[in-house]
Structure formats: structure tokens, C-alpha cells
Scaffold this motif. Sequence first.
Motif, PDB file in Angstrom:
ATOM      1  N   ILE A 126     -11.937   5.977   7.203  1.00  0.00           N
ATOM      2  CA  ILE A 126     -11.533   5.495   5.886  1.00  0.00           C
ATOM      3  C   ILE A 126     -10.191   4.799   6.066  1.00  0.00           C
ATOM      4  N   ALA A 127     -10.086   3.540   5.655  1.00  0.00           N
ATOM      5  CA  ALA A 127      -8.836   2.827   5.899  1.00  0.00           C
ATOM      6  C   ALA A 127      -8.681   1.612   5.006  1.00  0.00           C
ATOM      7  N   ALA A 128      -7.416   1.327   4.686  1.00  0.00           N
ATOM      8  CA  ALA A 128      -7.015   0.051   4.088  1.00  0.00           C
ATOM      9  C   ALA A 128      -6.223  -0.673   5.168  1.00  0.00           C
ATOM     10  N   ASN A 129      -6.895  -1.530   5.911  1.00  0.00           N
ATOM     11  CA  ASN A 129      -6.328  -2.066   7.147  1.00  0.00           C
ATOM     12  C   ASN A 129      -5.661  -3.431   6.976  1.00  0.00           C
ATOM     13  N   GLU A 130      -5.211  -3.739   5.780  1.00  0.00           N
ATOM     14  CA  GLU A 130      -4.644  -5.063   5.511  1.00  0.00           C
ATOM     15  C   GLU A 130      -3.446  -5.389   6.413  1.00  0.00           C
ATOM     16  N   VAL A 131      -2.490  -4.472   6.501  1.00  0.00           N
ATOM     17  CA  VAL A 131      -1.284  -4.741   7.292  1.00  0.00           C
ATOM     18  C   VAL A 131      -1.627  -4.939   8.764  1.00  0.00           C
ATOM     19  N   ALA A 132      -2.614  -4.217   9.261  1.00  0.00           N
ATOM     20  CA  ALA A 132      -3.009  -4.339  10.663  1.00  0.00           C
ATOM     21  C   ALA A 132      -3.552  -5.720  10.993  1.00  0.00           C
ATOM     22  N   ILE A 133      -4.099  -6.413  10.010  1.00  0.00           N
ATOM     23  CA  ILE A 133      -4.660  -7.745  10.261  1.00  0.00           C
ATOM     24  C   ILE A 133      -3.760  -8.847   9.714  1.00  0.00           C
ATOM     25  N   GLY A 134      -2.504  -8.500   9.429  1.00  0.00           N
ATOM     26  CA  GLY A 134      -1.522  -9.519   9.073  1.00  0.00           C
ATOM     27  C   GLY A 134      -1.404  -9.855   7.609  1.00  0.00           C
ATOM     28  N   MET A 135      -1.871  -8.984   6.745  1.00  0.00           N
ATOM     29  CA  MET A 135      -1.811  -9.241   5.307  1.00  0.00           C
ATOM     30  C   MET A 135      -0.809  -8.317   4.637  1.00  0.00           C
ATOM     31  N   THR A 136      -0.094  -8.850   3.668  1.00  0.00           N
ATOM     32  CA  THR A 136       0.666  -7.998   2.778  1.00  0.00           C
ATOM     33  C   THR A 136      -0.315  -7.309   1.836  1.00  0.00           C
ATOM     34  N   MET A 137      -0.135  -6.006   1.657  1.00  0.00           N
ATOM     35  CA  MET A 137      -1.081  -5.254   0.817  1.00  0.00           C
ATOM     36  C   MET A 137      -1.116  -5.832  -0.597  1.00  0.00           C
ATOM     37  N   PRO A 138      -2.291  -6.230  -1.087  1.00  0.00           N
ATOM     38  CA  PRO A 138      -2.389  -6.744  -2.463  1.00  0.00           C
ATOM     39  C   PRO A 138      -1.911  -5.706  -3.481  1.00  0.00           C
ATOM     40  N   ARG A 139      -1.400  -6.194  -4.576  1.00  0.00           N
ATOM     41  CA  ARG A 139      -0.869  -5.304  -5.609  1.00  0.00           C
ATOM     42  C   ARG A 139      -1.944  -4.370  -6.163  1.00  0.00           C
ATOM     43  N   VAL A 140      -3.118  -4.923  -6.409  1.00  0.00           N
ATOM     44  CA  VAL A 140      -4.210  -4.112  -6.941  1.00  0.00           C
ATOM     45  C   VAL A 140      -4.577  -3.011  -5.947  1.00  0.00           C
ATOM     46  N   ALA A 141      -4.653  -3.368  -4.679  1.00  0.00           N
ATOM     47  CA  ALA A 141      -5.002  -2.394  -3.650  1.00  0.00           C
ATOM     48  C   ALA A 141      -3.964  -1.280  -3.578  1.00  0.00           C
ATOM     49  N   ALA A 142      -2.686  -1.644  -3.591  1.00  0.00           N
ATOM     50  CA  ALA A 142      -1.623  -0.640  -3.548  1.00  0.00           C
ATOM     51  C   ALA A 142      -1.686   0.279  -4.763  1.00  0.00           C
ATOM     52  N   ALA A 143      -1.998  -0.276  -5.921  1.00  0.00           N
ATOM     53  CA  ALA A 143      -2.089   0.535  -7.132  1.00  0.00           C
ATOM     54  C   ALA A 143      -3.215   1.558  -7.027  1.00  0.00           C
ATOM     55  N   MET A 144      -4.340   1.159  -6.445  1.00  0.00           N
ATOM     56  CA  MET A 144      -5.453   2.097  -6.319  1.00  0.00           C
ATOM     57  C   MET A 144      -5.147   3.187  -5.308  1.00  0.00           C
TER      58      MET A 144
END
Length: 237
Positions: A126-144
Motif C-alpha cells: 500500500i503506497a502513495a509513491n508520488e514523491v518517489a517518482i518526482g512529483m509533489t504530493m497533490p493537495r487532494v491526495a495529501a488531504a486524504m
Amino acid sequence: MTTEAVQYNLQNGVATIRIDDGKRNALSPELLRGIYGALDRAKEDRAIVILTGRESVFSAGFDLKVMKRGGAKAIRMLRLGYSLTARVLAYPYPLIVACNGHSLAMGVFLMLSADYIIGSRGDFKIAANEVAIGMTMPRVAAAMLHHRLTPAAFQRAVNLSEFFDVESALDAGFFDELVDPADLVERAENRAEHFKQLDDRAHTASKRRIRAALVRRIKFSVPFDLLDAALVGLRRR
């Protein structure tokens, strides 16, 4: 709505929405629209919902092929996905996610929108791997993530793209409980039967009261996350 990849089955006031694209349950625009349609139908049926995936995977996130092509279709896909979190959060009846295995990125954010989340034991991540692939975490994703995770797990999930095994995911707050894969559907159905004892009016009113600020935040954030995507380019989520 029922599509080939989104099936809807109503029995005794419980609607099972199954996502199954035959692969990794990538959240394409078409599949997302199918989920919206199934939720609309469930609301008309005044049904408790069980949202589940296919063998070994709930969802691997947004459709990578659409993301790589970019353009208007990719932006529409992001809008549908990000907005779906608010749609699920505000669903007026109990909504259970039965997570079959792996859940990544947008699959995680969708899962965390539910009222009750059952995970499957096994060698799943289970992972939110945005930062690992070079993305700033989206606001909606961070809120969830913030909505469900413990403070320490939230920091690791967002800033370090930690991949959680199912036991650590339970401790972190991704799941409310874990069961063996063979028992997943039965457990979700048992939970749905239990939730029938709730007063519908009180459930809906209470959910709206405690989630109103979060739903507003998501709706406010979606355009900014889409603007970020358009400005910096679309990459896998």
C-alpha cells in the motif's frame, strides 16, 4: 451504470461495485465514469455500498498510458479521480472498501474515502509513491492521507513514499481490519449487514457534519492540482 470493467450487483439493500479491468485496475477516464455511474445507481437504490477490486489488486492508480499521452484526456482523468474522493466521502449511506491486495496512488486515495476499509492479508503493498517518482504530493491526495493515517505514518507516506505491508498499513490507519483473502467478501457483507442497524438519517447528517470541511477542501483543491499537472507535466500517479 455497469461497464465491462465496473460491475454493479444489488442484493438486499447492499450494492457491490466491483472494479475489474482484467489487469491492475488502472483508473482510466472510462473506468472512473463507470464508478460514478454505479454510485449514482446505488444512491437511487438507497444502498449500502461494498466497493472492491479484483484478485490481488484493488487499484494501481491512474491509467499510466493516458497519463503519458498528456493533454485534455489526462486532465479530465485527474479531475474525475480527484473529485471522486469527495463523491465517496459524501455518499449518504455506509460505504465499505474491500481491498483485495495492492493499492497504490489514486487507488489509495479512493480507498481512504470510504467509511470502513477491510484489507487482505498477503504479500501486498500500500503506497502513495508520488514523491518517489518526482512529483509533489497533490493537495487532494495529501488531504486524504491526512484524513485517515496516524501522524507519523502520514509523514512517512507523503515525504518518504513509504511502501507499507498490510500489517503496517493496518497500524498506520489505511485499514480498519485485515482478513484472509478468501474471507474478504463475506466479511464485507457481514459488515454491511451490521451497518443496516444504523439510522439512515443520523448517519447521513453526522457524516456531512464531520466531513464538510474536508469535502470543501477537496473541491477547492482540485483546480489547483489540475493547474499544477498542466504546468509541470503529467507523470505517473
